[in-house]
Design an enzyme around this catalytic site. Sequence first.
Site, PDB file in Angstrom:
ATOM      1  N   CYS A 212       0.748  -0.841  -0.050  1.00 10.89           N
ATOM      2  CA  CYS A 212       0.137  -0.194  -0.174  1.00 10.89           C
ATOM      3  C   CYS A 212       0.908   1.314   0.388  1.00 10.89           C
ATOM      4  CB  CYS A 212      -0.491  -0.320   0.831  1.00 10.89           C
ATOM      5  SG  CYS A 212      -1.866   1.691   1.472  1.00 10.89           S
ATOM      6  N   CYS A 215       0.274   3.039   3.535  1.00 15.49           N
ATOM      7  CA  CYS A 215       0.140   2.598   5.147  1.00 15.49           C
ATOM      8  C   CYS A 215       1.819   1.317   5.104  1.00 15.49           C
ATOM      9  CB  CYS A 215      -0.748   2.456   5.893  1.00 15.49           C
ATOM     10  SG  CYS A 215      -1.540   0.878   5.637  1.00 15.49           S
ATOM     11  N   CYS A 234      -6.385  -2.515   0.385  1.00  6.82           N
ATOM     12  CA  CYS A 234      -5.680  -2.301   1.501  1.00  6.82           C
ATOM     13  C   CYS A 234      -5.858  -3.201   2.611  1.00  6.82           C
ATOM     14  CB  CYS A 234      -5.309  -1.242   2.194  1.00  6.82           C
ATOM     15  SG  CYS A 234      -3.744  -0.988   3.680  1.00  6.82           S
ATOM     16  N   CYS A 237      -5.746   0.066   6.351  1.00 10.30           N
ATOM     17  CA  CYS A 237      -6.356   1.383   5.925  1.00 10.30           C
ATOM     18  C   CYS A 237      -7.371   1.282   5.154  1.00 10.30           C
ATOM     19  CB  CYS A 237      -5.051   2.317   5.407  1.00 10.30           C
ATOM     20  SG  CYS A 237      -4.616   2.664   3.425  1.00 10.30           S
ATOM     21  N   ASP A 365      21.439  -0.605 -19.531  1.00  9.18           N
ATOM     22  CA  ASP A 365      21.270  -2.193 -18.341  1.00  9.18           C
ATOM     23  C   ASP A 365      20.162  -2.879 -18.670  1.00  9.18           C
ATOM     24  OD1 ASP A 365      20.802  -4.098 -16.183  1.00  9.18           O
ATOM     25  OD2 ASP A 365      20.323  -2.452 -14.777  1.00  9.18           O
TER      26      ASP A 365
END
Length: 466
Positions: A212, A215, A234, A237, A365
């Site tokens: 999340c 949170c 989530c 929260c 890369d």
Amino acid sequence: MNIKLMIAVIAAKLAASLSRMFGGKGSSLPGVVARRIYQGTLRDLAKQARKDIIMVTGTNGKTTTNNMIASVIASTGCKIVINQEGANLITGVTTAFIRYANWLGRIDCDYALLEVDEASFPKVLREISPQMVVVNNFFRDQLDRYGELDKTVTLVREALKDLPQVHLILNSDDPLVAQMQQATGHSATFFGLAPNQRPATGSQQTREARFCPMCGEELQYENYQYSQLGSFVCPGCSFKRPEPEIEGFAIETVGSVLNASVKYHQAMTTLSIHTHGFYNVYNALAAFTVGSLIGIKPEQIAKGLLTYRPAIGRMETFFYQGKPAILNLVKNPTGYNEGVNSLLSIAGTKTVFMAINDNDADGKDISWLWDVDFEHMVKANHEIELFVCSGLRAEEMALRLKYAGIPLEQITVIKEMEPAIKKALEGPGKLTYLFSTYTALWSAQKILLALAEKEVPHAEGVSSIS
């Protein structure tokens, strides 16, 4: 009359002419020249837009979304400024305005439609204040340039916070994007897909965002569309997938046309676009949302989207001796995975071309290739007759395919682009699918234009060849 602006525009236009004369595209150099002469060039040109400035940012689909928005708005007769070819750094954005300006530095436009690179987004916002910002998605991309994904998300979020007022158009299915309304305090309209729209053939991809953004708790999903896009909540929260005001469903591909039904404000309509790729429905929904917000009627939006034509490498279709060939830009694991899914969704045998470069614009890369689910192709490799690997890192691409389980006899390495593309076009498959990174893309398209005929879709839905 602003003499400095006029001199900067004249010099930039001359630089554009010289660039094209020597084989360049003139998509960034004019902006470099103008900004060195007069730092206020972009600011002074942008403020001439009579109505709105609309920006599109995020990782994948910026060019396609911006060009779809352009198709919608231009269909109403409005005049636009757009960086259509995808030059999305601050120099490319400046060049877009210069291209539409006259020699006196004056622009006749209603809307400015600007695709903006995530890393350049804060710089552009310091000179332009948009009325709307579309954020499509966030995925890991070019780690040697952007760094980790959290850095990219933070750059965009903090830049948006600094704007005094803007309306956000956000992808409700991506938690990294959906957080932007709550994190910035700006008003927002959400678009997304109805749950469980992903075909059963979709690969089990790497999820870019497990936690999340509010949170830090691990997100829970009822379903995925692809990567981290889906129905999330989530447990720690109140953060969850926002209900989208614009929602797509019933997605299908018929020939070269992608169709989707759209629910909006208790009504429904159907969108058709001349392109392949499940992910392009998100781009079309973003364009539909923008059109709705500026007051364009749904039937006009649908008509405008039907005139959309893919930009270079965005599922461009060609025909070689009557056989279709699709050119697709790839730059990160999620985009490549979606390209593979698009490839496998097409019936019949295929020949696959893969050009991998590691120039600055591609990212030095190339370890990201090991995060692409090429193993997914092994399950269907009876439909893929030949893989042709090309570009500066052709051998590494071939090695990745070997470890994915592709039989060595199906892999050919030809580093030079022209003979490699010709080999692929003449391959045994009934369709040729070409994957290319950034710096190989222009060469690939140029070679295809010389060898094959490009499909030109008409607004009424019938395709022709030019």
